[in-house]
Design an enzyme around this catalytic site. Structure first.
Site, PDB file in Angstrom:
ATOM      1  N   GLU A   9       3.329   0.015 -22.334  1.00  0.00           N
ATOM      2  CA  GLU A   9       3.626  -1.106 -21.843  1.00  0.00           C
ATOM      3  C   GLU A   9       2.424  -1.285 -20.634  1.00  0.00           C
ATOM      4  OE1 GLU A   9       6.321   1.614 -18.503  1.00  0.00           O
ATOM      5  OE2 GLU A   9       6.685  -0.551 -18.580  1.00  0.00           O
TER       6      GLU A   9
ATOM      7  N   HIS B 230      -6.667   8.616  -1.486  1.00  0.00           N
ATOM      8  CA  HIS B 230      -5.757   8.101  -0.518  1.00  0.00           C
ATOM      9  C   HIS B 230      -4.607   7.483  -1.095  1.00  0.00           C
ATOM     10  CE1 HIS B 230      -5.535   5.292   3.406  1.00  0.00           C
ATOM     11  NE2 HIS B 230      -4.662   5.374   2.776  1.00  0.00           N
TER      12      HIS B 230
ATOM     13  N   HIS C 196       0.971  -1.056  -0.133  1.00  0.00           N
ATOM     14  CA  HIS C 196       0.174   0.015   0.179  1.00  0.00           C
ATOM     15  C   HIS C 196       0.898   1.328   0.028  1.00  0.00           C
ATOM     16  CE1 HIS C 196      -2.963   2.999   1.081  1.00  0.00           C
ATOM     17  NE2 HIS C 196      -2.392   3.312   2.276  1.00  0.00           N
TER      18      HIS C 196
ATOM     19  N   HIS D 245       1.088   5.617  -0.900  1.00  0.00           N
ATOM     20  CA  HIS D 245       0.447   7.104  -1.175  1.00  0.00           C
ATOM     21  C   HIS D 245       0.959   7.689  -2.370  1.00  0.00           C
ATOM     22  CE1 HIS D 245      -1.077   7.072   3.454  1.00  0.00           C
ATOM     23  NE2 HIS D 245      -1.480   6.284   2.729  1.00  0.00           N
TER      24      HIS D 245
HETATM   25  P1  13P Z   1      -0.106   2.591   9.447  1.00  0.00           P
HETATM   26  O1  13P Z   1       1.231   3.475   9.667  1.00  0.00           O
HETATM   27  O2  13P Z   1      -1.064   2.133  10.451  1.00  0.00           O
HETATM   28  O3  13P Z   1       0.480   1.345   8.482  1.00  0.00           O
HETATM   29  O4  13P Z   1      -1.057   3.375   8.525  1.00  0.00           O
HETATM   30  C1  13P Z   1      -0.468   4.089   7.417  1.00  0.00           C
HETATM   31  C2  13P Z   1      -1.460   4.201   6.200  1.00  0.00           C
HETATM   32  O5  13P Z   1      -1.130   4.505   5.210  1.00  0.00           O
HETATM   33  C3  13P Z   1      -2.985   4.051   6.435  1.00  0.00           C
HETATM   34  O6  13P Z   1      -3.757   4.052   5.515  1.00  0.00           O
HETATM   35 ZN    ZN Z   2      -2.726   4.666   3.550  1.00  0.00          ZN
END
Ligand code: 13P
Ligand code: ZN
Length: 273
Positions: free
Chosen positions: A168, A209, A138, A140
């Protein structure tokens, strides 16, 4: 073997550092998890000190007794490579997939990422489809987040617009990209929504997000995130210059690409605009 000498631990830390260097992990933004192979668990077992069992916050029976390397909640990606013992941990799941316990790491206290339900539910979906899948990431990612303010939050729109930004893209993510509308992060509801998309895609965008990526190893998963984010960056630049493209890759171009590169590009993404 010393825990931090193991190759999978070094690779995990290197990937976190790569993401930090690309600007995807301000403060504690983002999280990473890796489903550890049996032989890798054996190779570092001598370092384990088991903590208390704690609830995961969801049920993942398909992952019972598995071990994961995960980033800690509130921990900064920039510190993962500098101080892994403080920033990350290895967890073990119980024989129902309802509780976890820390067996290594987070030496100064803390808990695994608040997105643990999303990570584990995504792993559970992926392992059923392909047991080789081991990484959930995950991040950002700035440009993809920006696009969630101006594009309709629809899988087919995100997929098609990103595909058009680099030849690509359809080869790297032929299944497309899923989109989750804005939701409160860190809980089971967003985990359920994301893992549903992971049945179909390796990439899910979280509106306003970031993104979740899934893959068999660190390189492929990071490369997927990087490719999608680069396409998003190109689209941000294009839209900044003009609301309309003068030319682009057409549905028939994609069909020719699919034939030559031997990938299946679902027709649902090759709609007439
Ligand atoms: P954590 O620090 O709990 O991993 O959270 C960071 C985050 O990106 C939440 O979406
Ligand atoms: Zn996050």
């Amino acid at each position: 073997m010393k825990f931090t000498d193991a190759k999978f631990v070094k690779d995990f830390c290197a990937m976190a550092d790569d993401g930090w260097k690309l600007g995807w992990h301000e403060r504690n933004g983002g999280n990473l998890s890796y489903r550890v192979k049996k032989e890798e668990v054996e190779s570092v077992k001598e370092n384990f000190k088991a903590g208390e069992w704690k609830p995961i916050g969801t049920n993942v029976p398909g992952l019972k007794n598995e071990y994961f390397l995960v980033t800690g909640s509130g921990k900064f990606f920039r510190n993962v490579i500098l101080d892994p013992e403080d920033s990350i941990c290895m967890i073990e799941l119980d024989d129902k997939g309802e509780n976890y316990r820390i067996v290594w790491g987070l030496v100064n206290g803390g808990r695994p990422t608040s997105e643990l339900p999303s990570h584990l539910m995504n792993h559970e979906v992926k392992v059923k489809i392909n047991p080789d899948y081991r990484v959930i990431y995950h991040a950002h990612t700035t440009n993809m987040i920006a696009l969630t303010f101006v594009l309709p939050l629809e899988d087919k729109v995100f997929t098609r617009e990103l595909w058009e930004m680099a030849t690509e893209c359809p080869v790297v993510f032929p299944d497309g990209v899923g989109v989750v509308n804005w939701m409160v992060p860190g809980g089971r509801d967003i985990a359920v929504a994301t893992s549903k998309l992971m049945e179909k895609y390796d990439l899910a965008v979280w509106a306003h997000h970031g993104m979740f990526a899934a893959g068999p190893d660190f390189d492929i998963t990071f490369g997927l995130m990087h490719t999608a984010e680069k396409a998003a960056e190109i689209l941000v630049k294009v839209l900044s210059m003009s609301p309309k493209k003068l030319q682009t890759i057409t549905p028939d171009n994609f069909r020719s690409l699919a034939k030559d590169f031997n990938v299946n590009l679902p027709e649902e993404f090759l709609y007439e605009k």
